[in-house]
Scaffold this motif. Structure first.
Motif, PDB file in Angstrom:
ATOM      1  N   MET A   1       1.803  -6.628  42.421  1.00  0.00           N
ATOM      2  CA  MET A   1       1.532  -8.047  42.157  1.00  0.00           C
ATOM      3  C   MET A   1       1.185  -8.731  43.478  1.00  0.00           C
ATOM      4  O   MET A   1       1.857  -8.529  44.479  1.00  0.00           O
TER       5      MET A   1
ATOM      6  N   LYS B   1      -2.038 -20.078  37.808  1.00  0.00           N
ATOM      7  CA  LYS B   1      -2.812 -19.146  36.983  1.00  0.00           C
ATOM      8  C   LYS B   1      -3.041 -17.821  37.706  1.00  0.00           C
ATOM      9  O   LYS B   1      -3.109 -16.774  37.080  1.00  0.00           O
TER      10      LYS B   1
ATOM     11  N   LEU C   1      -0.888 -16.451  39.659  1.00  0.00           N
ATOM     12  CA  LEU C   1       0.377 -15.722  39.579  1.00  0.00           C
ATOM     13  C   LEU C   1       0.541 -15.074  38.208  1.00  0.00           C
ATOM     14  O   LEU C   1       0.878 -13.905  38.090  1.00  0.00           O
ATOM     15  N   LYS C   2       0.318 -15.872  37.152  1.00  0.00           N
ATOM     16  CA  LYS C   2       0.479 -15.387  35.778  1.00  0.00           C
ATOM     17  C   LYS C   2      -0.303 -16.328  34.867  1.00  0.00           C
ATOM     18  O   LYS C   2       0.107 -17.465  34.638  1.00  0.00           O
TER      19      LYS C   2
ATOM     20  N   TRP D   1       0.838 -19.028  31.475  1.00  0.00           N
ATOM     21  CA  TRP D   1       2.301 -19.091  31.409  1.00  0.00           C
ATOM     22  C   TRP D   1       2.705 -20.550  31.207  1.00  0.00           C
ATOM     23  O   TRP D   1       2.274 -21.420  31.952  1.00  0.00           O
TER      24      TRP D   1
ATOM     25  N   MET E   1       8.743 -20.063  35.070  1.00  0.00           N
ATOM     26  CA  MET E   1       8.167 -18.816  35.580  1.00  0.00           C
ATOM     27  C   MET E   1       9.061 -18.208  36.656  1.00  0.00           C
ATOM     28  O   MET E   1       9.298 -18.832  37.681  1.00  0.00           O
TER      29      MET E   1
ATOM     30  N   VAL F   1       9.957 -16.290  39.812  1.00  0.00           N
ATOM     31  CA  VAL F   1       9.213 -15.938  41.019  1.00  0.00           C
ATOM     32  C   VAL F   1      10.159 -15.573  42.155  1.00  0.00           C
ATOM     33  O   VAL F   1      11.356 -15.845  42.108  1.00  0.00           O
TER      34      VAL F   1
ATOM     35  N   GLU G   1       5.566 -15.025  44.626  1.00  0.00           N
ATOM     36  CA  GLU G   1       5.138 -13.823  43.903  1.00  0.00           C
ATOM     37  C   GLU G   1       5.821 -13.825  42.545  1.00  0.00           C
ATOM     38  O   GLU G   1       7.020 -14.128  42.444  1.00  0.00           O
ATOM     39  N   PHE G   2       5.076 -13.514  41.473  1.00  0.00           N
ATOM     40  CA  PHE G   2       5.675 -13.412  40.147  1.00  0.00           C
ATOM     41  C   PHE G   2       6.742 -12.328  40.177  1.00  0.00           C
ATOM     42  O   PHE G   2       6.535 -11.251  40.713  1.00  0.00           O
TER      43      PHE G   2
ATOM     44  N   ALA H   1       8.180  -9.714  38.484  1.00  0.00           N
ATOM     45  CA  ALA H   1       7.966  -8.814  37.361  1.00  0.00           C
ATOM     46  C   ALA H   1       9.242  -8.091  36.947  1.00  0.00           C
ATOM     47  O   ALA H   1       9.360  -7.591  35.826  1.00  0.00           O
TER      48      ALA H   1
END
Length: 96
Positions: free
Chosen positions: A1, A27, A29-30, A33, A37, A39, A88-89, A91
């Motif tokens: 990511m 957008k 990042l993800k 959504w 979110m 992160v 950073e997303f 995950a």
């Protein structure tokens, strides 16, 4: 990511310091959504291990990234400071 890096000014809502993450940046990042979110965040490269937090949706595609005291102390920053933000997303986040 991919890690999103940008410069922003720390602002405040009530007692909560934050930086605004625009809809365009969010957008990246993800896409699409709409809920909080998860992160990982650093401000001016601190803390050493990125801090886990949820960015909160504003309602127009942008998000408030509230800056926890731990992050502000590690980066020695406060409201009104211009900072470099790394987001950073997360995950690995598991909702519960």
């Amino acid at each position: 990511m991919a890690t999103l890096k940008f410069k922003a000014e720390i602002k405040i809502i009530g007692i909560n310091p934050y930086v605004l993450v625009s809809a365009v940046r969010a957008k990246k990042l993800k896409a699409d959504w709409r809920k909080p979110m998860p992160v990982l965040v650093r401000v001016n490269g601190k803390p050493e291990k990125a801090w886990k937090i949820n960015m909160m949706p504003v309602g127009d595609g942008s998000f408030y990234l509230y800056l926890h005291e731990t992050v502000r102390k590690a980066s020695q920053t406060g409201v009104g400071d211009k900072v470099e933000v790394e987001v950073e997303f997360d995950a690995a986040y598991k909702g519960g």
